[in-house]
Design an enzyme around this catalytic site. Structure first.
Site, PDB file in Angstrom:
ATOM      1  N   GLU A  90       0.882  -1.549   0.217  1.00 15.29           N
ATOM      2  CA  GLU A  90      -0.202  -0.337  -0.144  1.00 15.29           C
ATOM      3  C   GLU A  90       0.597   0.872  -0.434  1.00 15.29           C
ATOM      4  OE1 GLU A  90      -3.084   0.169  -0.553  1.00 15.29           O
ATOM      5  OE2 GLU A  90      -3.467  -1.662  -0.160  1.00 15.29           O
ATOM      6  N   SER A 361     -53.114 -16.723  39.261  1.00 15.17           N
ATOM      7  CA  SER A 361     -52.541 -16.800  41.263  1.00 15.17           C
ATOM      8  C   SER A 361     -51.386 -16.390  41.115  1.00 15.17           C
ATOM      9  CB  SER A 361     -52.873 -18.150  41.356  1.00 15.17           C
ATOM     10  OG  SER A 361     -54.095 -18.597  41.028  1.00 15.17           O
TER      11      SER A 361
END
Length: 687
Positions: A90, A361
């Protein structure tokens, strides 16, 4: 002729003046660029990063990456082979230029002028870094000018190592992986520090064209570019001939397809933590995902794995029934384990947090806490028989007990809770007032809209499992308010702690004595000795339990609940169908209790026996369940019940004494029934 000479002289002067003018303009432009760059100051070296989650025991449990997968690691934590390979392909002169490689730029510019395009690239790593951080990748002169400004600013304020580190942490390697660490994990399932020379050259090959050079997309293209990079490294004396030979022949071991996308630990929990972090930081969730935060959560990986295992072992394969489960630390409200469904990949909807269902319940403890604060005691007796209630609006309401079972005699509050008697519950709700029950539920952290109606006692309003577990947690901790939460601490990408939860000292919001008395009553659902001929609601799992727990189950046509706690852990399980389909099979109805029992036993496996602390102002008395009075040696069974001091029964049971019976009371009822049947008499008179 003179005019001709004058014209030639002007041209001659212009020949010298124009270049000098252009040079001056160029110089001023460059000076201007650097001056403006100086004024703008240093740009940020990072953009988005992954947010990482850790469990309460410091184990990494997952991370958020939004649409992208990012990590940040220091240059020293990357393989030197990757650094050298990247520089070779690069930007060979990275450490010697000032951000621009003038030779490459000149060559590329000449090529672009000939073709009247911007196809030829000559970008340095710094230019690429600037583009990745701040700009788009469109090929225009305006973008290139902006890129130049950012490049100057980066080179002006940061060292070469800082820039190289930033570049390698942000460059795109395809497949959603940004940065060398993310790419290394994705392609090779290892850290960037562990990459070999051959693996490094392969990764360095990708950023030029992630879709074209990815080994997962095109092995041949990737291999050719890898070989090119290795040759450049040999040519640049970065590697030896032997290293080059070995690297070109190395057989790379890529991650298997099924390993590239892994479902992290407790994905439903992490979703909840993400939303909680967004609320805390006042950011949208996407900014949290990619903000680079370290989030320390309340999750206990051991408990999470156990809860997942217990759930998977119980629910039969192929069943479409769903599950929601939460285990919480009752002292803090920290969620230790959470399951929002059977399979996150199939349905990410979190049933533990977001689903609102009728608790049945399981809602009754809130009712009986209200009752204990309004004149009831554990031995308050009411008649258990089919009862129709005529309401204020003229309607008649007739609740029924599960499986149509009624004692057909007076029972105590302790028995009513253990047996889950619905008639007793509705009578109690009407006695204390439904509005008081609504107010009490709010104290317990229930945030749903609750109607003040008689049936609320039976859990007919919809609530979340998270709210229910939080409410039970307040019973477990002695009455202190808690907020359910998943996050203890958040650290930003710079290492700054931006949030840390503090446990504030406060007074209890519930009455400690009533809270303890209710907790002891709730242990009765597992008590096989409560009454010889009555089957308590926890009898099916009582044999599985080796410790003292308090709890309550709840059942509706389409919901099955079990919530219970020890002093150190409160756990709630809900099972049912997403479409509210009726639960018709006994085995499916039992899922919630069985999961709860096996999980609680596993969770407490390495803990000593825990007992609930008795607060001042509470006394324990041996009670005969049949009479509700103090037990004597003649009673068939007795149970220690706890009372707020001064509210315990004074008389002793006489019905079990040899040759003695209680004298009949008025209307043929015993005195005990007369004494303990006050509420029934009121209801008989009213209804």
């Amino acid at each position: 002729m003179k005019s001709l000479f004058r014209l030639n002289g002007q041209k001659h002067r212009l020949f010298y003046i124009l270049p000098l003018g252009l040079l001056a303009c160029g110089f001023l432009f460059v000076v201007g660029v650097y001056f403006v760059s100086f004024l703008l100051g240093p740009p940020e070296l990072t953009n988005d990063q992954n947010t990482v989650y850790y469990s309460v025991d410091g184990e990494k449990i997952g991370e958020e990456s939004g649409a992208e997968n990012r990590y940040w690691v220091e240059l020293e934590e990357m393989s030197p082979h990757l650094i050298e390979a990247t520089l070779a392909i690069e930007d060979r002169h990275f450490y010697s230029h000032n951000g621009f490689d003038l030779k490459r730029i000149a060559g590329a510019a000449l090529s672009d002028l000939k073709s009247l395009s911007l196809k030829e690239g000559a970008s340095t790593l710094t230019q690429q870094y600037a583009r990745n951080l701040f700009l788009s990748h469109e090929k225009t002169w305006a973008r290139k000018l902006k890129e130049a400004f950012y490049t100057v600013r980066l080179e002006m304020y940061y060292s070469k190592d800082e820039l190289l580190e930033g570049y390698l942490n942000t460059i795109y390697y395809g497949h959603g992986a940004y940065g060398a660490e993310a790419a290394s994990r994705h392609f090779f399932d290892k850290s960037a520090s562990e990459l070999s020379l051959a693996e490094s050259a392969m990764l360095a090959a990708i950023p030029k064209g992630p879709s074209y050079y990815s080994p997962f997309n095109d092995q041949e293209n990737a291999k050719n570019r890898q070989q090119q990079i290795l040759s450049l490294m040999l040519e640049n004396d970065q590697i030896t001939e032997q290293e080059h030979l070995l690297a070109t022949r190395e057989n790379l071991a890529f991650t298997e397809p099924e390993d590239r996308e892994k479902v992290s630990v407790a994905p439903y929990f992490q979703d909840s933590a993400l939303k909680e972090a967004a609320r805390i930081l006042e950011l949208d969730t996407e900014k949290v995902r990619s903000g680079g935060y370290t989030i320390h959560t309340t999750l206990d990986t051991r408990l999470q794995n156990q809860l997942k295992k217990n759930t998977g072992n119980e629910i039969r394969a192929g069943s479409s029934i769903e599950v929601g489960a939460i285990a919480m630390n009752p002292d803090t409200g920290g969620i230790r384990a959470l399951i929002g469904g059977k399979d996150y990949t199939e349905s990410p909807f979190n049933r533990a947090v977001n689903a609102k269902r009728m608790p049945g319940s399981a809602f009754k403890p809130f009712l009986y806490y209200t009752a204990l604060n309004n004149g009831y005691t554990p031995t308050t007796m009411l008649m258990s028989k089919p009862t129709a209630f005529k309401l204020e609006d003229g309607e008649v309401y007739q609740p029924s007990n599960y499986n149509g079972y009624y004692a057909n005699e007076q029972i105590t509050l302790a028995q009513a809770l253990a047996l889950s008697d619905n008639v007793y519950a509705v009578k109690t709700n009407l006695s204390v007032g439904p509005e008081k029950l609504v107010d009490t539920a709010k104290k317990f952290g229930i945030t749903s809209d609750l109607p003040a109606v008689p049936s609320l006692a039976l859990g007919t309003a919809t609530v979340t499992l998270e709210n229910m577990v939080t409410g039970y947690g307040m019973l477990a901790n002695g009455g202190y308010e808690i907020d359910s939460h998943t996050i203890e601490k958040i650290v930003d990408r710079h290492g700054n702690t931006v949030f840390e939860r503090e446990q504030k000292e406060s007074d209890p919001v519930l009455d400690p004595q009533a809270t303890f008395v209710l907790t002891q009553l709730m242990t009765g659902m597992f008590d096989r000795s409560l009454d010889g001929y009555m089957s308590v609601t926890g009898s099916t799992i009582a044999n599985q339990l080796s410790r003292t727990y308090a709890g309550k189950s709840g059942t509706t046509e389409s919901d099955s609940w079990m919530i219970g706690y020890s002093p150190s852990l409160v756990t709630g399980i809900w099972t049912g169908y997403d479409n509210n389909k009726q639960i018709t099979k006994a085995a499916e109805e039992a899922y919630s209790k069985n999961i709860w029992a096996s999980f609680m036993e596993d969770a407490h496996q390495n803990t000593d026996g825990q007992r609930f602390d008795v607060p001042p102002g509470v006394v324990g008395v041996a009670i005969d369940p049949a009479s509700g009075k103090r037990a004597t040696p003649y009673c068939d069974a007795s149970r220690v019940m706890y009372f707020e001091k001064g509210k315990e029964p004074e008389g002793h049971c006489t019905i079990h004494m040899p040759g003695e019976q209680e004298e009949p009371g008025r209307n043929g009822k015993s005195p005990q029934e007369d004494d303990r049947g006050l509420f029934d008499k009121v209801f008989d008179a009213l209804f």
